[in-house]
Design an enzyme around this catalytic site. Structure first.
Site, PDB file in Angstrom:
ATOM      1  N   ASP A   1      -3.293  13.809   0.519  1.00  0.00           N
ATOM      2  CA  ASP A   1      -4.404  14.453   1.249  1.00  0.00           C
ATOM      3  C   ASP A   1      -3.836  15.546   2.147  1.00  0.00           C
ATOM      4  OD1 ASP A   1      -6.513  12.915   0.214  1.00  0.00           O
ATOM      5  OD2 ASP A   1      -7.456  12.756   2.198  1.00  0.00           O
TER       6      ASP A   1
ATOM      7  N   ASP B   1       7.347   9.615   7.830  1.00  0.00           N
ATOM      8  CA  ASP B   1       6.889  10.365   9.006  1.00  0.00           C
ATOM      9  C   ASP B   1       7.516  11.759   9.027  1.00  0.00           C
ATOM     10  OD1 ASP B   1       9.300   9.032   9.380  1.00  0.00           O
ATOM     11  OD2 ASP B   1       8.928   8.492  11.467  1.00  0.00           O
TER      12      ASP B   1
ATOM     13  N   TYR C   1      -2.365  -1.874  -1.172  1.00  0.00           N
ATOM     14  CA  TYR C   1      -3.700  -1.783  -1.772  1.00  0.00           C
ATOM     15  C   TYR C   1      -4.080  -3.056  -2.517  1.00  0.00           C
ATOM     16  CZ  TYR C   1      -4.799   3.176  -1.104  1.00  0.00           C
ATOM     17  OH  TYR C   1      -5.135   4.387  -0.579  1.00  0.00           O
TER      18      TYR C   1
ATOM     19  N   LYS D   1       9.819   4.294   4.041  1.00  0.00           N
ATOM     20  CA  LYS D   1      10.001   3.953   5.458  1.00  0.00           C
ATOM     21  C   LYS D   1      11.056   2.853   5.497  1.00  0.00           C
ATOM     22  CE  LYS D   1       8.811   4.318   9.819  1.00  0.00           C
ATOM     23  NZ  LYS D   1       9.059   5.533  10.639  1.00  0.00           N
TER      24      LYS D   1
HETATM   25  C1  IPM Z   1      -7.628   8.443  -3.710  1.00  0.00           C
HETATM   26  C2  IPM Z   1      -8.723   7.827  -2.877  1.00  0.00           C
HETATM   27  C3  IPM Z   1      -8.763   6.340  -3.161  1.00  0.00           C
HETATM   28  C4  IPM Z   1      -7.438   5.754  -2.742  1.00  0.00           C
HETATM   29  C5  IPM Z   1      -9.924   5.595  -2.504  1.00  0.00           C
HETATM   30  C6  IPM Z   1     -11.258   6.208  -2.852  1.00  0.00           C
HETATM   31  C7  IPM Z   1      -9.903   4.126  -2.839  1.00  0.00           C
HETATM   32  O1  IPM Z   1      -8.541   8.091  -1.530  1.00  0.00           O
HETATM   33  O2  IPM Z   1      -7.742   8.416  -4.947  1.00  0.00           O
HETATM   34  O3  IPM Z   1      -6.680   8.963  -3.148  1.00  0.00           O
HETATM   35  O4  IPM Z   1      -7.241   5.437  -1.558  1.00  0.00           O
HETATM   36  O5  IPM Z   1      -6.574   5.600  -3.600  1.00  0.00           O
HETATM   37 MN    MN Z   2      -6.833   9.332  -1.101  1.00  0.00          MN
END
Ligand code: IPM
Ligand code: MN
Length: 355
Positions: free
Chosen positions: A251, A223, A142, A189
């Protein structure tokens, strides 16, 4: 006791869920005798629209002075499909995490009996799920060096981690594990990625320290972890992982309870802490008064725990539990007889004041 809270309502459904969250927060303040002073600040697409900057300096200053920070959501579809956009709402969130030093993102995942059927995963697999993901938040791909070649034919992103960055989040995760089932699963990984090998080495060494003697440390490739999370989610207690893997698996994990609209999160640093729902700005629902406010409200409960207002946090969790068990929920959960965002917020507020 008085707490200064910076409120970053942000984009999409952010302002709507924040409004209900603050209502609930003020109810607990009244009931448990503390004061809340809020200051609104800009982030995301609304900040770009008003100032050209996804995170104006005044917002950072406000956050630095606060006892805690609340965030709604960041993101707008007008930027999503425009690879040429120079400024993006998400840059505001990343800059916020970096400039406030919020290095650990803590995302608890548990299931509610009443929602077992709402989960896409079979009940027998999700019964009793209760784990927490510690995602590193200010390093890795990131924030690494990145770029596109002049001819536009190639692009690159780099991922770097230092031992110090791995060390500080590992200790947080281990300390939490000591209060829980004392099981930590490091997701990486390491069969391919060099930074993952540094994670394994660093985390493995910390696990040998006497104070962590009781911790059972397991290593899992990302994975495989992606598969295990669906197949056998109850095996996890504390998951520790780097920024990108943590983004993806949280997620994934968010579908286990049956609605992404339920999951809160905390992003903590050595001095500051920010609380936000893990769902995004959900633009399709914005302005319709249908967004689920539970994740925002539960993020506020996490904030109250951080501020050591444990009774108030407990009252919020009980209110959410009772609402769910009484079918008081927005349309993502309550298919028939769905309540609006505002109605759910009002129900929770009244419940807290009356109980
Ligand atoms: C999260 C979101 C953010 C991330 C985005 C909006 C930059 O997906 O907080 O998980 O990838 O960290
Ligand atoms: Mn996210």
């Amino acid at each position: 006791m008085k707490y200064k809270i910076t409120v970053l309502a942000g984009d999409g459904i952010g302002p709507e869920v924040m409004e209900q969250g603050l209502k609930v927060l003020n109810a607990t303040a009244k009931k448990f005798n503390f004061e809340i002073e809020t200051e609104n600040a800009l982030i995301g697409a609304v900040a770009i629209d008003q100032t050209g900057n996804p995170l104006p300096d005044e917002s950072i200053e406000s956050c630095k002075k606060a006892d805690a920070i609340l965030l709604g959501a960041v993101g707008h579809p007008k930027y999503d499909n425009d690879p040429t956009a120079k400024v993006r709402p998400e840059q505001g969130l990343l800059k916020l995490r970096k400039s406030l030093g919020l290095f650990a993102n803590i995302r608890p995942v548990s299931t509610y009996e009443i929602l077992y059927d709402a989960s896409p995963i079979k009940t027998e697999r999700i019964k009793g799920v209760d784990f927490v993901v510690f995602r590193e938040l200010t390093g890795g791909i990131y924030f690494g060096d990145k770029g596109t070649s002049e001819d536009g034919q190639s692009a690159y992103d780099t991922s770097t981690y230092t031992v110090a960055e791995i060390d500080r989040i590992t200790r947080l995760a281990f300390d939490t594990a000591l209060q829980r089932k004392k099981k930590v699963c490091l997701v990486d990984k390491a069969n391919v990625v060099e930074t993952s090998r540094l994670w394994r080495k660093t985390v493995g060494e910390i696990a040998k320290e006497a104070k962590y003697a009781e911790i059972e440390l397991e290593n899992m490739f990302v994975d495989n972890a992606a598969m295990q999370l669906i197949q056998w989610p109850t095996q996890f207690d504390v998951i520790l992982t780097e920024n990108m893997f943590g983004d993806i698996i949280t997620d994934e994990a968010s579908v286990i309870p049956g609605s992404m609209g339920l999951l809160p999160s905390a992003s903590v640093g050595s001095e500051l802490a920010l609380f936000e729902p893990i769902h995004g700005s959900y633009p399709q629902a914005a302005g319709k008064n249908i967004a689920n406010p539970f994740a925002m409200v539960l993020s506020i409960a996490m904030m109250l725990e951080h501020l050591k207002q444990f009774e108030a946090a407990q009252a919020i969790k009980k209110a959410v539990d009772t609402a769910l068990n009484s079918g008081v929920a927005t349309e993502d959960i309550s298919k028939e007889n769905a309540k609006s965002t505002t109605e759910v917020g009002e129900w929770l507020t009244e419940f807290i004041l009356k109980n």
